[in-house]
Design a protein around this motif. Structure first.
Motif, PDB file in Angstrom:
ATOM      1  N   LYS A  61       0.967  -1.739  -0.279  1.00  0.00           N
ATOM      2  CA  LYS A  61      -0.234   0.143   0.196  1.00  0.00           C
ATOM      3  C   LYS A  61       0.662   1.096   0.366  1.00  0.00           C
ATOM      4  O   LYS A  61       2.214   1.219   0.830  1.00  0.00           O
ATOM      5  CB  LYS A  61      -0.651   0.065   1.104  1.00  0.00           C
ATOM      6  CG  LYS A  61      -2.084   0.929   1.013  1.00  0.00           C
ATOM      7  CD  LYS A  61      -3.157   1.733   2.402  1.00  0.00           C
ATOM      8  CE  LYS A  61      -4.010   1.765   1.896  1.00  0.00           C
ATOM      9  NZ  LYS A  61      -4.808   1.753   3.484  1.00  0.00           N
ATOM     10  N   ASN A  62       0.545   2.498  -0.913  1.00  0.00           N
ATOM     11  CA  ASN A  62       1.205   3.059  -0.778  1.00  0.00           C
ATOM     12  C   ASN A  62       2.010   2.964  -1.508  1.00  0.00           C
ATOM     13  O   ASN A  62       2.824   4.549  -2.026  1.00  0.00           O
ATOM     14  CB  ASN A  62       1.685   4.304   0.113  1.00  0.00           C
ATOM     15  CG  ASN A  62       0.206   4.737   0.844  1.00  0.00           C
ATOM     16  OD1 ASN A  62      -0.699   4.542   0.605  1.00  0.00           O
ATOM     17  ND2 ASN A  62       0.143   4.073   2.992  1.00  0.00           N
ATOM     18  N   TRP A  79      -6.994   3.886 -12.633  1.00  0.00           N
ATOM     19  CA  TRP A  79      -6.382   4.785 -11.029  1.00  0.00           C
ATOM     20  C   TRP A  79      -5.649   5.753 -11.641  1.00  0.00           C
ATOM     21  O   TRP A  79      -5.670   6.385 -11.041  1.00  0.00           O
ATOM     22  CB  TRP A  79      -5.462   2.889 -10.884  1.00  0.00           C
ATOM     23  CG  TRP A  79      -6.170   2.452 -10.658  1.00  0.00           C
ATOM     24  CD1 TRP A  79      -7.222   1.488 -11.076  1.00  0.00           C
ATOM     25  CD2 TRP A  79      -5.300   1.140  -9.296  1.00  0.00           C
ATOM     26  NE1 TRP A  79      -7.624   0.031 -10.084  1.00  0.00           N
ATOM     27  CE2 TRP A  79      -5.985   0.070  -9.911  1.00  0.00           C
ATOM     28  CE3 TRP A  79      -4.266   0.176 -10.124  1.00  0.00           C
ATOM     29  CZ2 TRP A  79      -5.895  -1.774  -9.609  1.00  0.00           C
ATOM     30  CZ3 TRP A  79      -3.489  -0.783  -9.746  1.00  0.00           C
ATOM     31  CH2 TRP A  79      -4.644  -1.702  -9.654  1.00  0.00           C
ATOM     32  N   PHE A  82      -7.062   8.831  -9.623  1.00  0.00           N
ATOM     33  CA  PHE A  82      -6.391   8.631  -7.975  1.00  0.00           C
ATOM     34  C   PHE A  82      -5.161   9.272  -7.834  1.00  0.00           C
ATOM     35  O   PHE A  82      -4.233   9.739  -9.168  1.00  0.00           O
ATOM     36  CB  PHE A  82      -7.196   7.745  -7.308  1.00  0.00           C
ATOM     37  CG  PHE A  82      -8.427   7.036  -7.970  1.00  0.00           C
ATOM     38  CD1 PHE A  82      -9.636   7.344  -6.831  1.00  0.00           C
ATOM     39  CD2 PHE A  82      -8.256   5.986  -8.883  1.00  0.00           C
ATOM     40  CE1 PHE A  82     -11.012   7.156  -7.180  1.00  0.00           C
ATOM     41  CE2 PHE A  82      -9.372   5.630  -9.134  1.00  0.00           C
ATOM     42  CZ  PHE A  82     -11.082   5.640  -8.158  1.00  0.00           C
ATOM     43  N   GLU A  83      -4.500   9.837  -6.707  1.00  0.00           N
ATOM     44  CA  GLU A  83      -3.730   9.540  -6.150  1.00  0.00           C
ATOM     45  C   GLU A  83      -2.438   8.862  -6.807  1.00  0.00           C
ATOM     46  O   GLU A  83      -3.010   7.125  -6.093  1.00  0.00           O
ATOM     47  CB  GLU A  83      -3.126   9.530  -4.492  1.00  0.00           C
ATOM     48  CG  GLU A  83      -1.975  10.567  -4.218  1.00  0.00           C
ATOM     49  CD  GLU A  83      -1.733  10.172  -2.109  1.00  0.00           C
ATOM     50  OE1 GLU A  83      -0.976  10.183  -2.204  1.00  0.00           O
ATOM     51  OE2 GLU A  83      -2.761   9.682  -1.813  1.00  0.00           O
ATOM     52  N   GLN A  87      -3.398   1.508  -3.911  1.00  0.00           N
ATOM     53  CA  GLN A  87      -4.163   2.331  -3.441  1.00  0.00           C
ATOM     54  C   GLN A  87      -4.820   0.940  -2.025  1.00  0.00           C
ATOM     55  O   GLN A  87      -5.604   1.061  -0.437  1.00  0.00           O
ATOM     56  CB  GLN A  87      -5.662   2.575  -2.991  1.00  0.00           C
ATOM     57  CG  GLN A  87      -5.685   3.556  -4.599  1.00  0.00           C
ATOM     58  CD  GLN A  87      -5.475   4.859  -3.305  1.00  0.00           C
ATOM     59  OE1 GLN A  87      -6.106   5.079  -1.981  1.00  0.00           O
ATOM     60  NE2 GLN A  87      -4.099   5.879  -4.161  1.00  0.00           N
ATOM     61  N   SER A  88      -4.721  -0.315  -2.214  1.00  0.00           N
ATOM     62  CA  SER A  88      -5.092  -1.733  -1.522  1.00  0.00           C
ATOM     63  C   SER A  88      -4.192  -1.564  -0.616  1.00  0.00           C
ATOM     64  O   SER A  88      -3.218  -1.693  -0.050  1.00  0.00           O
ATOM     65  CB  SER A  88      -5.759  -2.815  -2.548  1.00  0.00           C
ATOM     66  OG  SER A  88      -4.617  -3.189  -3.540  1.00  0.00           O
TER      67      SER A  88
END
Length: 139
Positions: A61-62, A79, A82-83, A87-88
């Motif tokens: 994640k990140n 995706w 989004f940032e 994300q997961s």
């Protein structure tokens, strides 16, 4: 950091690494999803295990994501809105070398969430990781 288990293995085989204290840490490699013969998304992943046929990798994640900027038949990667980080929470991906799919174990924290099967062309090892030409069957 030194590589462990290099005897008799190809340079293209992903390896686990051991630090100076002898603790086992996984090598970080690059996983690319290919669409229209171009890089659609790039993500560094940590190798959990690799038997020379089926690497098991973990995209944390990140983790930063890089998206291809070419014109793709499906448009930009969804995706990309989004940032640009994963994300997961946690996924362990099993990428079989000659199979038309990968299996992904999903969890949230310590709780197992289930399996996801991704349909793709067989993964191709590269000098810095592997490419997965995704069939992009999910909506």
């Amino acid at each position: 950091m030194s590589l462990a288990g290099t005897t008799g293995r190809s340079k293209r085989t992903l390896l686990l690494a051991a630090d100076d204290r002898g603790a086992t840490t996984a090598a970080v490699i690059v996983r690319r999803e290919i669409l229209d013969d171009r890089e659609w998304i790039r993500c560094p992943v940590r190798v959990a295990a690799d038997d020379g046929h089926t690497p098991a990798v973990h995209p944390a994640k990140n983790t930063p994501l890089t998206f291809g900027t070419h014109e793709f038949r499906r448009g930009p990667h969804p995706w990309g809105a989004f940032e640009h980080v994963r994300q997961s929470d946690c996924v362990l991906q099993l990428q079989a070398a000659r199979e038309g799919h990968s299996a992904r174990a999903r969890r949230e924290g310590s709780r197992f969430q289930g399996w996801y099967v991704n349909f793709q062309e067989p993964m191709r090892r590269t000098s810095d990781g592997f490419d997965t030409p995704d069939q992009e069957l999910d909506p």
